[in-house]
Scaffold this active site. Structure first.
Site, PDB file in Angstrom:
ATOM      1  N   ASP A  67       1.037  -1.400  -0.102  1.00  0.00           N
ATOM      2  CA  ASP A  67       0.035  -0.116  -0.080  1.00  0.00           C
ATOM      3  C   ASP A  67       0.831   1.345  -0.038  1.00  0.00           C
ATOM      4  O   ASP A  67       2.169   1.297   0.311  1.00  0.00           O
ATOM      5  CB  ASP A  67      -1.018   0.223   1.321  1.00  0.00           C
ATOM      6  CG  ASP A  67      -1.751  -1.168   1.293  1.00  0.00           C
ATOM      7  OD1 ASP A  67      -2.068  -1.796   0.391  1.00  0.00           O
ATOM      8  OD2 ASP A  67      -2.120  -1.301   2.756  1.00  0.00           O
TER       9      ASP A  67
HETATM   10  N1  URA Z   1      -1.294  -5.753   4.159  1.00  0.00           N
HETATM   11  C1  URA Z   1      -1.556  -4.464   4.025  1.00  0.00           C
HETATM   12  O1  URA Z   1      -2.690  -4.263   4.571  1.00  0.00           O
HETATM   13  N2  URA Z   1      -0.865  -3.631   3.329  1.00  0.00           N
HETATM   14  C2  URA Z   1       0.316  -3.970   2.625  1.00  0.00           C
HETATM   15  O2  URA Z   1       0.579  -2.942   2.217  1.00  0.00           O
HETATM   16  C3  URA Z   1       0.752  -5.249   2.658  1.00  0.00           C
HETATM   17  C4  URA Z   1      -0.121  -6.136   3.317  1.00  0.00           C
END
Ligand code: URA
Length: 234
Positions: free
Chosen positions: A102
């Site tokens: 993310d």
């Molecule tokens: N889980 C999440 O919520 N975000 C990420 O970037 C990776 C795994």
């Protein structure tokens, strides 16, 4: 492969642009002899403006992704490609991230131009465990470890439960979570399902490969032993 194609594939320019670079005498061998577009010569012996060529196809990189960068080629804000040499965005085969983190997640991000390797790493069948460290908005309740390990936790909008995941409590609002799957926003949604909210999230390992002390925003190429380490604990 003819040199003109090799250079175009590495992102030095279109074939037409690269052809001009030859005409201008900018492409030489290690001894400074001018090379021609259809010469065939070892990658390591070619120089562009006196500099060695970018690494050949078969690249695998690890990056310490900073929070605030998107794993996308199109976003108008900061993107992870901005952290690599600009020319690398035009490589063929393309260099892409192995899965995504993310925008607000930091940590270990893998890249490769090897499609088969990419699919092997992200395939659920490989069951590669990723370890994340999260800081949370609220104190842990105490039941999260059992909930995440149950194999019955169903995330909002999904139809199959999550595979068991391991939680290690590091403090009242800090935890380490090991997951084998890679569902959309999985870690954040797991903590939402446990009545909490992730404030910061960092990925520290992918399989047996560890982020270590690679500074934020930096990257390096992986050796074959490090690529093998990704699968070592599956
Ligand atoms: N889980 C999440 O919520 N975000 C990420 O970037 C990776 C795994």
């Amino acid at each position: 492969m003819k040199l003109v194609k090799l250079l175009a594939n590495l992102g030095y320019g279109s074939r037409k642009e690269v052809t001009w670079m030859f005409r201008e005498g900018r492409i030489t061998d290690a001894a400074g002899e001018v090379l021609y577009a259809d010469d065939k010569i070892e990658h390591g012996d070619v120089r562009v403006d006196g500099e060695p060529l970018d690494p050949p196809q078969g690249l695998v990189l690890m990056m310490h992704k900073p929070a605030g960068h998107t794993c996308s080629t199109k976003d108008s804000g900061r993107i992870v490609y901005d952290l690599l040499p600009p020319r690398w965005r035009s490589r063929s085969p393309a260099l892409s991230t192995v899965g995504r983190l993310d925008r607000d997640t930091s940590g270990l991000l893998l890249w490769t131009d090897d499609g088969a390797l990419l699919h092997r790493i992200i395939s659920p069948r490989s069951n590669i465990v990723k370890v994340y460290e999260a800081t949370l908005a609220q104190d842990l309740r105490g039941d999260e470890g059992a909930l995440f390990a149950s194999g019955t936790l169903m995330l909002d909008g999904e139809t199959t439960p999550l595979a068991p995941a391991q939680l290690e409590v590091l403090g009242p609002r800090r935890a380490r979570l090991a997951i084998g799957e890679g569902r959309y926003h999985q870690v954040r949604r797991m903590f939402v399902a446990a009545g909490n909210h992730v404030e910061t999230l960092r990925r520290d390992t992918v399989g047996g490969l560890v982020l270590g002390n690679l500074p934020v925003g930096e990257w390096r190429a992986l050796g074959a032993d490090e690529v093998a380490a990704i699968f070592a604990m599956a």
